[in-house]
Design a protein around this motif. Structure first.
Motif, PDB file in Angstrom:
ATOM      1  N   PHE A   1       0.797  -1.250   0.019  1.00 48.78           N
ATOM      2  CA  PHE A   1      -0.063  -0.135  -0.067  1.00 48.78           C
ATOM      3  C   PHE A   1       0.888   1.410  -0.069  1.00 48.78           C
ATOM      4  O   PHE A   1       1.750   1.261   0.674  1.00 48.78           O
ATOM      5  CB  PHE A   1      -0.827  -0.177   1.241  1.00 48.78           C
ATOM      6  CG  PHE A   1      -1.920  -1.097   1.264  1.00 48.78           C
ATOM      7  CD1 PHE A   1      -2.815  -1.520   0.261  1.00 48.78           C
ATOM      8  CD2 PHE A   1      -2.000  -2.016   2.514  1.00 48.78           C
ATOM      9  CE1 PHE A   1      -3.521  -2.626   0.076  1.00 48.78           C
ATOM     10  CE2 PHE A   1      -2.874  -3.234   2.549  1.00 48.78           C
ATOM     11  CZ  PHE A   1      -3.559  -3.433   1.316  1.00 48.78           C
ATOM     12  N   GLN A   2       0.671   2.319  -0.922  1.00 51.66           N
ATOM     13  CA  GLN A   2       1.382   3.423  -1.293  1.00 51.66           C
ATOM     14  C   GLN A   2       0.791   4.645  -0.807  1.00 51.66           C
ATOM     15  O   GLN A   2       1.298   5.732  -0.592  1.00 51.66           O
ATOM     16  CB  GLN A   2       1.948   3.304  -2.433  1.00 51.66           C
ATOM     17  CG  GLN A   2       2.922   2.220  -2.797  1.00 51.66           C
ATOM     18  CD  GLN A   2       3.509   2.128  -4.167  1.00 51.66           C
ATOM     19  OE1 GLN A   2       2.726   2.247  -5.098  1.00 51.66           O
ATOM     20  NE2 GLN A   2       4.714   2.044  -4.340  1.00 51.66           N
ATOM     21  N   ARG A   3      -0.463   4.668  -0.598  1.00 49.84           N
ATOM     22  CA  ARG A   3      -1.103   5.970  -0.076  1.00 49.84           C
ATOM     23  C   ARG A   3      -1.016   6.124   1.300  1.00 49.84           C
ATOM     24  O   ARG A   3      -0.894   4.954   2.166  1.00 49.84           O
ATOM     25  CB  ARG A   3      -2.563   5.894  -0.582  1.00 49.84           C
ATOM     26  CG  ARG A   3      -2.867   6.050  -2.122  1.00 49.84           C
ATOM     27  CD  ARG A   3      -4.182   6.213  -2.486  1.00 49.84           C
ATOM     28  NE  ARG A   3      -4.745   7.464  -2.281  1.00 49.84           N
ATOM     29  CZ  ARG A   3      -6.138   7.927  -2.605  1.00 49.84           C
ATOM     30  NH1 ARG A   3      -6.819   7.281  -3.131  1.00 49.84           N
ATOM     31  NH2 ARG A   3      -6.243   9.176  -2.532  1.00 49.84           N
ATOM     32  N   ARG A   4      -1.138   7.471   1.817  1.00 50.43           N
ATOM     33  CA  ARG A   4      -0.692   7.773   3.236  1.00 50.43           C
ATOM     34  C   ARG A   4      -1.685   6.987   4.195  1.00 50.43           C
ATOM     35  O   ARG A   4      -3.096   7.329   3.704  1.00 50.43           O
ATOM     36  CB  ARG A   4      -0.602   9.271   3.488  1.00 50.43           C
ATOM     37  CG  ARG A   4      -1.836   9.914   3.511  1.00 50.43           C
ATOM     38  CD  ARG A   4      -1.615  11.401   3.563  1.00 50.43           C
ATOM     39  NE  ARG A   4      -2.993  12.047   3.517  1.00 50.43           N
ATOM     40  CZ  ARG A   4      -3.921  12.406   4.711  1.00 50.43           C
ATOM     41  NH1 ARG A   4      -3.457  11.861   5.848  1.00 50.43           N
ATOM     42  NH2 ARG A   4      -5.070  12.818   4.452  1.00 50.43           N
TER      43      ARG A   4
ATOM     44  N   GLN B   1      -6.832   2.057  -0.815  1.00 47.76           N
ATOM     45  CA  GLN B   1      -5.391   2.115  -1.297  1.00 47.76           C
ATOM     46  C   GLN B   1      -5.046   2.076  -2.773  1.00 47.76           C
ATOM     47  O   GLN B   1      -4.206   2.255  -3.452  1.00 47.76           O
ATOM     48  CB  GLN B   1      -4.551   0.991  -0.508  1.00 47.76           C
ATOM     49  CG  GLN B   1      -4.306   1.679   1.073  1.00 47.76           C
ATOM     50  CD  GLN B   1      -3.330   2.779   1.153  1.00 47.76           C
ATOM     51  OE1 GLN B   1      -2.302   2.924   0.483  1.00 47.76           O
ATOM     52  NE2 GLN B   1      -3.765   3.577   2.252  1.00 47.76           N
ATOM     53  N   THR B   2      -6.031   1.214  -3.465  1.00 47.60           N
ATOM     54  CA  THR B   2      -6.060   0.773  -4.817  1.00 47.60           C
ATOM     55  C   THR B   2      -6.971   1.528  -5.741  1.00 47.60           C
ATOM     56  O   THR B   2      -7.974   1.673  -5.172  1.00 47.60           O
ATOM     57  CB  THR B   2      -5.533  -0.597  -5.029  1.00 47.60           C
ATOM     58  OG1 THR B   2      -6.915  -1.413  -4.659  1.00 47.60           O
ATOM     59  CG2 THR B   2      -4.526  -1.189  -4.067  1.00 47.60           C
TER      60      THR B   2
ATOM     61  N   VAL C   1       0.612   7.023  12.335  1.00 48.03           N
ATOM     62  CA  VAL C   1       0.806   5.673  11.870  1.00 48.03           C
ATOM     63  C   VAL C   1       1.931   5.492  10.806  1.00 48.03           C
ATOM     64  O   VAL C   1       1.973   6.315   9.877  1.00 48.03           O
ATOM     65  CB  VAL C   1      -0.628   5.037  10.892  1.00 48.03           C
ATOM     66  CG1 VAL C   1      -0.269   3.741  10.502  1.00 48.03           C
ATOM     67  CG2 VAL C   1      -1.607   5.381  11.967  1.00 48.03           C
ATOM     68  N   LYS C   2       2.728   4.434  10.976  1.00 48.29           N
ATOM     69  CA  LYS C   2       3.802   4.076  10.076  1.00 48.29           C
ATOM     70  C   LYS C   2       3.425   2.757   9.201  1.00 48.29           C
ATOM     71  O   LYS C   2       3.403   1.906  10.080  1.00 48.29           O
ATOM     72  CB  LYS C   2       5.007   4.001  10.645  1.00 48.29           C
ATOM     73  CG  LYS C   2       6.489   3.431   9.897  1.00 48.29           C
ATOM     74  CD  LYS C   2       6.648   4.405   8.806  1.00 48.29           C
ATOM     75  CE  LYS C   2       8.014   3.718   8.057  1.00 48.29           C
ATOM     76  NZ  LYS C   2       8.340   4.787   7.032  1.00 48.29           N
TER      77      LYS C   2
END
Length: 307
Positions: free
Chosen positions: A142-145, A290-291, A199-200
């Motif tokens: 997942f790449q969105r914040r 996320q996608t 959140v990380k």
């Protein structure tokens, strides 16, 4: 500065793979940890194995508690809210995974950068393995914040990867062990983001996530898993889960940030509106998955009133 981590392990009939998981705790490069186990009524060798490890590690390293017999969500929430379990940080654990040696160390590298009074949650991807511990792929990247706008629509990581601080735990204590939520890990993501926490999401896998025939959709991997989730969506599961999550967030409303209180109210109004109003109001909330495929599925859920 103390950096003790309480590993929160829930067990039930776990004898087959438990030793590998316990050994992976002992191999952690971050050694300041204690293990709290909530067993939900095992009648196999699970408890005997835990007793053996307690003898080997020392009584102060492992404590066993009785589970509430309310399923895995109830078991995890019961252990999370157990007043006898005290540490600086907390890490969920399943009974059949195998942790990478640096799992806790990588979590602490980030967590110690967050002020102690700010709720903080660390989570990661996983390396998927079969029942024989052979790699079969990775969980989705997942790449969105991470954000409350995302948490209202999905959970981005499994509980077995999560490590969180005491400020985050206080939110979970506030809501209590009996809060009715769809999943304990999704609930942590919702609670932390709703109340202005950090959140990380780490793209580095932190463990070997064992896939069984019964949990192949758990990692959300492959066409079968996606089709299964679509079928569950149209059966109304997502709508029910969202209703339960919304109800649970009411327990934390006074601790939520003002923008997130407004966002939650807008989300509730959108769910209660007729078709065109529902689409318009939902789009204005900025809630996202996320996608692109996930967002398309969410749009279908909005149109068919399954959100």
């Amino acid at each position: 500065m103390s950096e003790r981590i309480a590993i929160l392990l829930c067990t039930y009939q776990g004898e087959k793979y438990l030793a590998s998981q316990l050994d992976s705790f002992a191999a952690q490069t971050h050694t300041d940890w204690v293990l709290a186990v909530s067993d939900d009524g095992s009648v196999d060798r699970t408890r005997a194995m835990l007793a053996d490890y307690r003898l080997k590690w020392g009584a102060s390293k492992l404590n066993l508690y009785e589970g509430p017999r309310r399923g895995f969500v109830g078991n995890f929430l019961s252990l999370t809210c157990n007043a006898q379990v005290q540490a600086d940080y907390y890490s969920f654990s399943d009974q059949d995974d195998i942790w990478h040696a640096e799992k806790l160390e990588h979590a602490m590298e980030w967590l110690r950068t967050v002020p102690s009074d700010t709720p903080a949650l660390y989570c990661t991807r996983t390396l998927l393995v079969n029942e024989e511990n052979r790699p079969i792929g990775l969980s989705p990247l997942f790449q969105r914040r991470p954000a409350f706008e995302n948490a209202l629509a999905q959970n981005i990581a499994g509980g077995n990867t999560m490590v969180f601080n005491n400020a985050a735990r206080q939110l979970l204590l506030r809501a209590g062990p009996l809060v009715d939520v769809a999943a304990h890990d999704w609930w942590v993501y919702l609670a932390v983001t709703a109340c202005g926490g950090q959140v990380k999401y780490d793209s580095r896998p932190s463990l070997r996530y064992r896939q069984h025939n019964s949990n192949l959709i758990g990692a959300n991997r492959g066409l079968l898993a996606r089709l299964t989730r679509i079928r569950m969506l149209f059966k109304g599961h997502l709508k029910e889960w969202n209703a339960r999550n919304i109800e649970a967030l009411g327990q934390l409303r006074s601790l939520m940030t003002p923008p997130n209180v407004t966002l939650l109210s807008d989300f509730i109004r959108a769910r209660d509106s007729a078709l065109f109003g529902r689409i318009r109001k939902f789009r204005s909330t900025g809630i996202y998955r996320q996608t692109a495929l996930g967002n398309f599925g969410m749009l279908l859920a909005v149109i068919f009133n399954k959100l």
